[in-house]
Design an enzyme around this catalytic site. Structure first.
Site, short mmCIF file in Angstrom:
data_model
loop_
_atom_site.label_atom_id
_atom_site.label_comp_id
_atom_site.label_asym_id
_atom_site.label_seq_id
_atom_site.Cartn_x
_atom_site.Cartn_y
_atom_site.Cartn_z
N THR A 143 -65.55 15.76 25.25
CA THR A 143 -64.84 14.48 25.24
C THR A 143 -65.10 14.01 23.95
O THR A 143 -66.41 13.58 23.60
CB THR A 143 -65.38 13.87 26.26
OG1 THR A 143 -65.16 14.33 27.62
CG2 THR A 143 -64.53 12.24 26.13
N LYS A 162 -58.05 13.00 28.29
CA LYS A 162 -59.30 12.87 28.69
C LYS A 162 -59.81 11.54 28.45
O LYS A 162 -60.68 11.02 29.47
CB LYS A 162 -59.98 14.01 28.10
CG LYS A 162 -61.75 14.04 28.31
CD LYS A 162 -61.85 14.23 29.81
CE LYS A 162 -63.27 14.18 30.39
NZ LYS A 162 -64.20 14.89 30.03
N LYS A 174 -71.11 6.67 25.60
CA LYS A 174 -70.34 7.47 24.58
C LYS A 174 -68.84 7.22 24.97
O LYS A 174 -68.00 6.95 24.17
CB LYS A 174 -70.79 8.87 24.54
CG LYS A 174 -69.65 9.89 23.68
CD LYS A 174 -70.30 11.10 23.54
CE LYS A 174 -69.97 11.90 25.00
NZ LYS A 174 -68.69 12.32 24.97
#
Length: 297
Positions: free
Chosen positions: A98, A174, A242
């Site tokens: 990702t 995503k 993150k």
């Protein structure tokens, strides 16, 4: 019958399952991980272990990278003993992390300059689905890249979405998935925490919610971890620090408001700052005051 060689770098919770799925599909699977013992264990089960990405890349023409983030992907490709310097012209790199979509777009250009094909292919589904080839791949890339990778994506996943003919679209989808996943986990934790504060039985609340309109896949999955007092990190708090950070960075660039994502990000940040960053992401519930969490029986 072995039909093709393929390389996979990163034998974490997802990567190990993906490597196993490829092996069962008949691939000769070459692997590399910073934890040599994990790669060696996979080799004893029928794979081929290598000490570096460069060594692996010399043996295959498709390299699948299943590391945590863009920084680790950079190291896999361009670090000391990185794969890029050893990959043959016309080979393909499949990136399953990702990352910022703009970074993925730039990586496609950098690899193209080296005459290496690229698929932007983030993954979702968790370790159990990865181990059983039931996960989802959100991919984008050139027709030539798909042709080179062949049926390997289908060997690793139940659903392979082809979202465009160039890098970026896979990573964009995503991070939107991660927006929802992070917000749903945060909301699930908030709901369970309120129930605990009000004296509701945690088991009863879980049973009712998972059979009612308020349920979500994340509530059902992650609050089971809370009930079991098991914060083993299948997906850690810091992953959502993150990933929701990437979501917010993307929206900030176009001045698009994301109030729920911002709140969820702050919750994960608080959990991380409180020392829970490496625990399962359900540990975000630990930020709530005045509650007694279930304990192992």
């Amino acid at each position: 019958m072995i039909n093709k060689k393929i390389g996979l770098i990163g034998l974490g919770a997802m990567g190990l399952g993906m490597a196993g799925s490829l092996r069962r599909a008949g691939y000769e699977v070459h692997v590399c991980d910073t934890r040599k013992e994990i790669a060696d264990a996979f080799a004893r089960q029928g794979g081929v272990a290598h000490d570096s990405p460069a060594e692996l890349a010399k043996q295959v023409d498709v390299v699948v990278s299943v590391v945590v983030n863009a920084e680790q992907t950079e190291e896999v490709l361009f670090g000391q003993n990185g794969a890029a310097r050893a990959m043959a012209k016309g080979s393909a790199f499949v990136m399953c992390s990702t990352v910022d979509p703009n970074w993925s777009i730039s990586l496609e250009k950098r690899l193209s300059d080296l005459e290496i094909l690229y698929l932007d292919s983030p993954i979702s589904g968790g370790s159990a689905k990865a181990a059983n080839a039931q996960m989802t791949i959100m991919s984008s890339g050139s027709p030539q890249s798909y042709a080179k990778v062949g049926e390997a994506l289908e060997a690793m996943a139940a659903k392979v979405y082809k979202l465009g003919d160039k890098a970026g679209a896979g990573s964009q989808v995503k991070i939107i998935n991660q927006l929802l996943a992070g917000v749903h986990i945060a909301a699930a934790a908030e709901a369970m925490a309120l129930g605990l504060r009000e004296g509701v039985s945690a088991e009863a609340l879980y049973e009712v919610i998972t059979n009612s309109a308020g349920n979500s896949w994340m509530f059902e999955n992650r609050m089971a971890h809370v009930l079991a007092d098991d914060y083993t990190p299948l997906s850690a708090v810091d992953i959502f620090v993150k990933d929701l950070g990437l979501v917010l960075d993307t929206a900030r660039a176009s001045k698009f408001p994301l109030p729920l994502s911002s709140t969820a990000h702050q919750m994960f940040m608080q959990a991380s700052a409180s020392g829970f960053g490496r625990e399962d992401d359900s540990a975000v519930i630990k930020i709530f005051p005045g509650i007694t969490l279930p304990k192992k029986k």
